[in-house]
Design a protein around this motif. Structure first.
Motif, PDB file in Angstrom:
ATOM      1  N   GLN A 123      48.625  37.082  65.914  1.00  0.00           N
ATOM      2  CA  GLN A 123      48.121  36.092  65.135  1.00  0.00           C
ATOM      3  C   GLN A 123      47.430  36.632  63.847  1.00  0.00           C
ATOM      4  O   GLN A 123      47.354  35.847  62.905  1.00  0.00           O
ATOM      5  CB  GLN A 123      46.900  35.481  66.207  1.00  0.00           C
ATOM      6  CG  GLN A 123      46.149  34.170  65.510  1.00  0.00           C
ATOM      7  CD  GLN A 123      44.945  33.853  66.214  1.00  0.00           C
ATOM      8  OE1 GLN A 123      44.917  34.269  67.428  1.00  0.00           O
ATOM      9  NE2 GLN A 123      44.266  32.956  65.736  1.00  0.00           N
ATOM     10  N   GLU A 124      46.708  37.801  64.035  1.00  0.00           N
ATOM     11  CA  GLU A 124      46.446  38.204  62.852  1.00  0.00           C
ATOM     12  C   GLU A 124      47.230  38.612  61.666  1.00  0.00           C
ATOM     13  O   GLU A 124      47.194  38.470  60.393  1.00  0.00           O
ATOM     14  CB  GLU A 124      45.565  39.579  63.238  1.00  0.00           C
ATOM     15  CG  GLU A 124      44.471  39.475  64.005  1.00  0.00           C
ATOM     16  CD  GLU A 124      43.711  40.903  64.393  1.00  0.00           C
ATOM     17  OE1 GLU A 124      44.460  41.914  64.282  1.00  0.00           O
ATOM     18  OE2 GLU A 124      42.756  40.797  65.134  1.00  0.00           O
ATOM     19  N   LEU A 125      48.385  39.131  62.050  1.00  0.00           N
ATOM     20  CA  LEU A 125      49.480  39.223  61.032  1.00  0.00           C
ATOM     21  C   LEU A 125      50.002  38.052  60.440  1.00  0.00           C
ATOM     22  O   LEU A 125      50.078  37.779  59.303  1.00  0.00           O
ATOM     23  CB  LEU A 125      50.769  39.873  61.849  1.00  0.00           C
ATOM     24  CG  LEU A 125      52.034  40.260  61.019  1.00  0.00           C
ATOM     25  CD1 LEU A 125      51.524  41.194  59.884  1.00  0.00           C
ATOM     26  CD2 LEU A 125      52.929  40.784  61.864  1.00  0.00           C
ATOM     27  N   ASN A 126      50.004  36.961  61.275  1.00  0.00           N
ATOM     28  CA  ASN A 126      50.496  35.511  60.781  1.00  0.00           C
ATOM     29  C   ASN A 126      49.235  35.113  59.763  1.00  0.00           C
ATOM     30  O   ASN A 126      49.414  34.603  58.548  1.00  0.00           O
ATOM     31  CB  ASN A 126      50.217  34.502  61.664  1.00  0.00           C
ATOM     32  CG  ASN A 126      51.868  34.502  62.196  1.00  0.00           C
ATOM     33  OD1 ASN A 126      52.791  34.239  61.649  1.00  0.00           O
ATOM     34  ND2 ASN A 126      51.876  34.723  63.547  1.00  0.00           N
ATOM     35  N   THR A 127      48.103  35.171  60.013  1.00  0.00           N
ATOM     36  CA  THR A 127      46.837  34.989  58.944  1.00  0.00           C
ATOM     37  C   THR A 127      47.079  35.637  57.796  1.00  0.00           C
ATOM     38  O   THR A 127      46.810  35.256  56.636  1.00  0.00           O
ATOM     39  CB  THR A 127      45.644  35.415  59.785  1.00  0.00           C
ATOM     40  OG1 THR A 127      45.687  34.563  60.891  1.00  0.00           O
ATOM     41  CG2 THR A 127      44.439  34.909  59.097  1.00  0.00           C
ATOM     42  N   TYR A 128      47.211  37.260  57.888  1.00  0.00           N
ATOM     43  CA  TYR A 128      47.573  38.057  56.835  1.00  0.00           C
ATOM     44  C   TYR A 128      48.522  37.554  55.896  1.00  0.00           C
ATOM     45  O   TYR A 128      48.459  37.323  54.713  1.00  0.00           O
ATOM     46  CB  TYR A 128      47.658  39.585  57.457  1.00  0.00           C
ATOM     47  CG  TYR A 128      47.810  40.394  56.175  1.00  0.00           C
ATOM     48  CD1 TYR A 128      46.831  40.867  55.405  1.00  0.00           C
ATOM     49  CD2 TYR A 128      49.082  40.991  55.721  1.00  0.00           C
ATOM     50  CE1 TYR A 128      46.878  41.926  54.229  1.00  0.00           C
ATOM     51  CE2 TYR A 128      49.284  41.986  54.715  1.00  0.00           C
ATOM     52  CZ  TYR A 128      48.262  42.240  54.013  1.00  0.00           C
ATOM     53  OH  TYR A 128      48.253  43.176  53.094  1.00  0.00           O
ATOM     54  N   VAL A 129      49.679  37.344  56.401  1.00  0.00           N
ATOM     55  CA  VAL A 129      50.799  36.778  55.809  1.00  0.00           C
ATOM     56  C   VAL A 129      50.484  35.666  54.914  1.00  0.00           C
ATOM     57  O   VAL A 129      50.597  35.174  53.604  1.00  0.00           O
ATOM     58  CB  VAL A 129      52.130  36.424  56.426  1.00  0.00           C
ATOM     59  CG1 VAL A 129      52.990  35.744  55.592  1.00  0.00           C
ATOM     60  CG2 VAL A 129      52.570  37.646  57.118  1.00  0.00           C
ATOM     61  N   GLY A 130      49.738  34.423  55.623  1.00  0.00           N
ATOM     62  CA  GLY A 130      49.328  33.370  54.878  1.00  0.00           C
ATOM     63  C   GLY A 130      48.462  33.631  53.682  1.00  0.00           C
ATOM     64  O   GLY A 130      48.699  32.907  52.615  1.00  0.00           O
ATOM     65  N   GLN A 131      47.435  34.287  53.856  1.00  0.00           N
ATOM     66  CA  GLN A 131      46.706  34.671  52.992  1.00  0.00           C
ATOM     67  C   GLN A 131      47.288  35.494  51.607  1.00  0.00           C
ATOM     68  O   GLN A 131      47.132  34.821  50.392  1.00  0.00           O
ATOM     69  CB  GLN A 131      45.468  35.859  53.428  1.00  0.00           C
ATOM     70  CG  GLN A 131      44.534  35.076  54.369  1.00  0.00           C
ATOM     71  CD  GLN A 131      43.636  36.033  54.857  1.00  0.00           C
ATOM     72  OE1 GLN A 131      43.831  37.403  54.911  1.00  0.00           O
ATOM     73  NE2 GLN A 131      42.664  35.748  55.602  1.00  0.00           N
ATOM     74  N   LYS A 132      48.052  36.173  51.875  1.00  0.00           N
ATOM     75  CA  LYS A 132      48.890  36.900  50.681  1.00  0.00           C
ATOM     76  C   LYS A 132      49.928  35.783  50.107  1.00  0.00           C
ATOM     77  O   LYS A 132      50.024  35.855  48.771  1.00  0.00           O
ATOM     78  CB  LYS A 132      49.641  38.035  51.215  1.00  0.00           C
ATOM     79  CG  LYS A 132      48.901  39.248  51.578  1.00  0.00           C
ATOM     80  CD  LYS A 132      47.789  39.662  50.581  1.00  0.00           C
ATOM     81  CE  LYS A 132      46.954  40.727  50.923  1.00  0.00           C
ATOM     82  NZ  LYS A 132      45.859  41.155  49.778  1.00  0.00           N
ATOM     83  N   GLN A 133      50.403  34.792  50.818  1.00  0.00           N
ATOM     84  CA  GLN A 133      51.309  34.027  50.181  1.00  0.00           C
ATOM     85  C   GLN A 133      50.518  33.035  49.273  1.00  0.00           C
ATOM     86  O   GLN A 133      50.820  32.899  48.168  1.00  0.00           O
ATOM     87  CB  GLN A 133      51.783  32.899  51.254  1.00  0.00           C
ATOM     88  CG  GLN A 133      53.108  33.489  51.939  1.00  0.00           C
ATOM     89  CD  GLN A 133      53.774  32.646  52.822  1.00  0.00           C
ATOM     90  OE1 GLN A 133      53.024  32.156  53.812  1.00  0.00           O
ATOM     91  NE2 GLN A 133      54.765  32.132  52.655  1.00  0.00           N
TER      92      GLN A 133
END
Length: 203
Positions: A123-133
């Motif tokens: 979940q944290e990785l998904n959140t990180y990816v979304g933030q960077k996008q």
């Protein structure tokens, strides 16, 4: 938790960021000119005439645009590398967990705890990816607005001296000028002026 579902999940995460990165790192093709470039032998447009610029060309030959784009591309590549590293690390943890499960090396309570931890990391990785996008999209949005504002402000100053009745734009996506006399194309002058002002600004 199945190993395949987690690995497919991380593969999809990396794929999503790769698609976003591609927008920034894919090479830009030069826009096709709708009319020939202004030649020195062609008479220049006079005061009170209606002129135009090839907007795609003005943007792609504007040094500030290229500098800003290069910076975004470098940041996008750095983010892509970081996402790949995080993804591989997560995948390794999933593989290790599954291996221990298959060999019967974990108590049920311990396995459940590790499973929850892996789900949290996913979940944290998904959140990180979304933030960077979102971060990259915002930077591109700001870049585009900055470049268009530069062009608009320059044209206002430029036309205060030239006194044209109207300045139109032609672009590949929204071409409003099918055919125009070469003498009415002021793209070269606008590009030269923009780059000169940008050079002065950097100094």
């Amino acid at each position: 938790m199945k190993q395949t579902s987690l690995i497919l999940s991380i593969v999809s995460i990396v794929a999503v960021i790769a698609m976003a990165i591609f927008t920034f790192t894919s090479p830009k093709t030069d826009s096709k000119r709708t009319v020939p470039a202004t030649d020195s032998t062609v008479a220049k447009a006079g005061q009170g005439e209606i002129v135009y610029i090839q907007l795609d060309r003005v943007i792609t030959e504007y040094d500030r645009y290229n500098d800003m784009r290069s910076a975004i591309e470098a940041k996008a590549q750095s983010i892509q590398n970081d996402i790949t590293r995080r993804g591989q690390q997560f995948e390794n943890e999933v593989t290790t967990f599954q291996d221990k499960m298959n060999k019967g090396l974990l108590l049920r309570s311990s396995a459940e705890k590790q499973q929850q931890e892996l789900m949290q990391k996913e979940q944290e990785l998904n959140t990180y990816v979304g933030q960077k996008q979102q971060e990259l999209q915002e930077e591109e949005f700001v870049m585009n607005n900055t470049i268009m504002e530069d062009i608009k402000n320059f044209l206002a100053r430029y036309n205060a001296e030239k006194g044209y009745r109207m300045i139109l734009t032609t672009a590949e996506a929204t071409n409003t000028i099918i055919l125009g006399n070469e003498s009415l194309d002021i793209s070269d002058e606008v590009i030269a002026g923009l780059n000169e002002e940008y050079t002065d600004m950097k100094k």
